[in-house]
Motif scaffolding. Structure first.
Motif, PDB file in Angstrom:
ATOM      1  N   ASP A   1      10.411   1.732   9.057  1.00 50.75           N
ATOM      2  CA  ASP A   1       9.102   1.107   9.215  1.00 50.75           C
ATOM      3  C   ASP A   1       9.290  -0.287   9.805  1.00 50.75           C
ATOM      4  OD1 ASP A   1       6.387   1.093   9.072  1.00 50.75           O
ATOM      5  OD2 ASP A   1       6.281   0.474   6.979  1.00 50.75           O
TER       6      ASP A   1
ATOM      7  N   THR B   1      -6.094   2.208   5.440  1.00 57.02           N
ATOM      8  CA  THR B   1      -4.707   2.312   4.996  1.00 57.02           C
ATOM      9  C   THR B   1      -3.727   1.735   6.016  1.00 57.02           C
ATOM     10  OG1 THR B   1      -4.618   4.590   5.853  1.00 57.02           O
ATOM     11  CG2 THR B   1      -5.121   4.295   3.509  1.00 57.02           C
TER      12      THR B   1
ATOM     13  N   SER C   1      -1.312  -1.615   5.620  1.00 54.08           N
ATOM     14  CA  SER C   1       0.140  -1.486   5.742  1.00 54.08           C
ATOM     15  C   SER C   1       0.731  -2.461   6.747  1.00 54.08           C
ATOM     16  CB  SER C   1       0.503  -0.049   6.133  1.00 54.08           C
ATOM     17  OG  SER C   1       0.094   0.854   5.145  1.00 54.08           O
TER      18      SER C   1
ATOM     19  N   ASP D   1       4.856  -1.729  -0.958  1.00 45.22           N
ATOM     20  CA  ASP D   1       5.299  -1.246   0.348  1.00 45.22           C
ATOM     21  C   ASP D   1       5.408   0.281   0.373  1.00 45.22           C
ATOM     22  OD1 ASP D   1       5.414  -3.835   1.198  1.00 45.22           O
ATOM     23  OD2 ASP D   1       7.592  -4.030   1.020  1.00 45.22           O
TER      24      ASP D   1
ATOM     25  N   SER E   1       1.801   1.790   0.130  1.00 42.78           N
ATOM     26  CA  SER E   1       1.049   1.668   1.381  1.00 42.78           C
ATOM     27  C   SER E   1       1.579   2.627   2.435  1.00 42.78           C
ATOM     28  CB  SER E   1       1.113   0.228   1.895  1.00 42.78           C
ATOM     29  OG  SER E   1       2.438  -0.129   2.241  1.00 42.78           O
ATOM     30  N   ALA E   2       2.912   2.829   2.455  1.00 45.69           N
ATOM     31  CA  ALA E   2       3.497   3.757   3.430  1.00 45.69           C
ATOM     32  C   ALA E   2       3.036   5.181   3.175  1.00 45.69           C
ATOM     33  CB  ALA E   2       5.017   3.676   3.386  1.00 45.69           C
TER      34      ALA E   2
END
Length: 320
Positions: free
Chosen positions: A184, A258, A262, A275, A278-279
């Motif tokens: 990410d 969302t 993120s 984290d 949210s992913a």
């Protein structure tokens, strides 16, 4: 800044470690089972929409053309992240190669961009269908729909290429642990040993402009749509017209909220738990919920599914 530059000169990272959710084998196995179930549900739901639309000629309209493109995007989106995460949990091998990480970043950003673009186009489709029904087939003919779909993919691929390029121009040295179940961009910026201000500003500017334009366009479209719906005399007519818009509005709201949380939330709201959550919300939830929302809230798809199932039953009974 000087310290980071010194660190960058010492060594170069050739692979990354995906930390995932836990080091406990029981939790890893549970994670594998849950993600396998989620992945199969997402694949089945999105493939069902694709095949139902292809096999039913009554659904060969602009609305379902874009829905098929959205389903194909969702399949690509969830396939980019979940299978690798399942492999990590099953084998306890957290390593992902540098090229593999680049590919994940590129495909995730391309799918996110395509998803936002297609959902914005689908708002325009609903606007034309409700506000200009007599000209619907003329305005959104096959060529126009194809051009808009291709344009959404091209712009998304260009953005993904730019974002991946500036991300992997950063130096990664020493620390190669990504506190996420896939590569990410925010996590890669965290472990970089060079200055990431330009990358963060670029991501903020592009994200803010894209989300503002798309959200503004969607709100404007639905402003016109609601003004037309309110003029419909019968309550049943209003409900029937609005029911064609509610799935799209639900899916768009879910995805934009969302993804903005993120990528555009401040660093003060960042923690390992937040984290990961949210992913999951923006990378896993939309591909699973999109086909469910459209299937449960769309009578045309439900009827098409029942027709296909009845044909299969008749075929199997004749063969017996």
């Amino acid at each position: 800044m000087i310290e980071r530059t010194r660190m960058a000169n010492k060594s170069t990272v050739t692979e990354f470690l995906l930390m995932g959710f836990s080091d406990n084998r029981d939790v890893q196995f549970l994670h594998f089972v849950m993600f396998l179930f989620i992945y199969l549900v997402a694949l089945a739901g999105n493939l069902l929409i694709v095949f139902v639309v292809i096999l039913n000629h009554h659904l060969h309209t602009p609305m379902y053309f874009f829905l098929v493109n959205l389903s194909l995007t969702d399949i690509c989106y969830i396939t980019t992240t979940i299978p690798k995460s399942m492999a990590v949990s099953l084998t306890d091998n957290k390593m992902i190669t540098f090229p593999g990480c680049v590919a994940q970043v590129f495909l995730v950003i391309a799918c996110v961009g395509s998803e936002v673009s297609l959902l914005t186009i689908m708002a325009y489709d609903r606007y034309v269908a409700i506000c200009h029904p007599l000209r619907y087939s003329l305005i959104l003919n096959r060529d126009v729909c194809s051009q808009m779909a291709v344009a959404s993919w091209i712009t998304s691929l260009i953005h993904a290429f730019l974002q991946a390029t500036i991300t992997f121009q950063l130096h990664f040295c020493g620390l190669n642990i990504i506190g996420q179940f896939f590569c990410d961009v925010p996590q890669l910026q965290k472990i970089s040993c060079t200055d990431t201000k330009f990358n963060q500003i670029f991501m903020w500017i592009v994200g803010f402009i894209a989300s503002s334009f798309c959200t503004g366009f969607v709100f404007a479209s639905y402003g016109y749509i609601f003004s037309v719906i309110l003029k419909i005399p019968s309550i049943q007519g209003r409900y029937k017209t609005f029911s064609t818009c509610s799935p799209h509005l639900t899916v768009y709201s879910l995805f934009i909220i969302t993804s903005m949380f993120s990528y555009l939330r401040p660093q003060t709201l960042s923690s390992p738990t937040i984290d990961l959550l949210s992913a999951v919300l923006y990378a896993v939830l939309p591909p699973v919920l999109n086909p469910i929302i459209y299937s449960f809230r769309n009578k045309d798809i439900q009827e098409a599914v029942w027709k296909i199932m009845s044909k299969i039953k008749k075929g199997s009974s004749k063969s017996d």
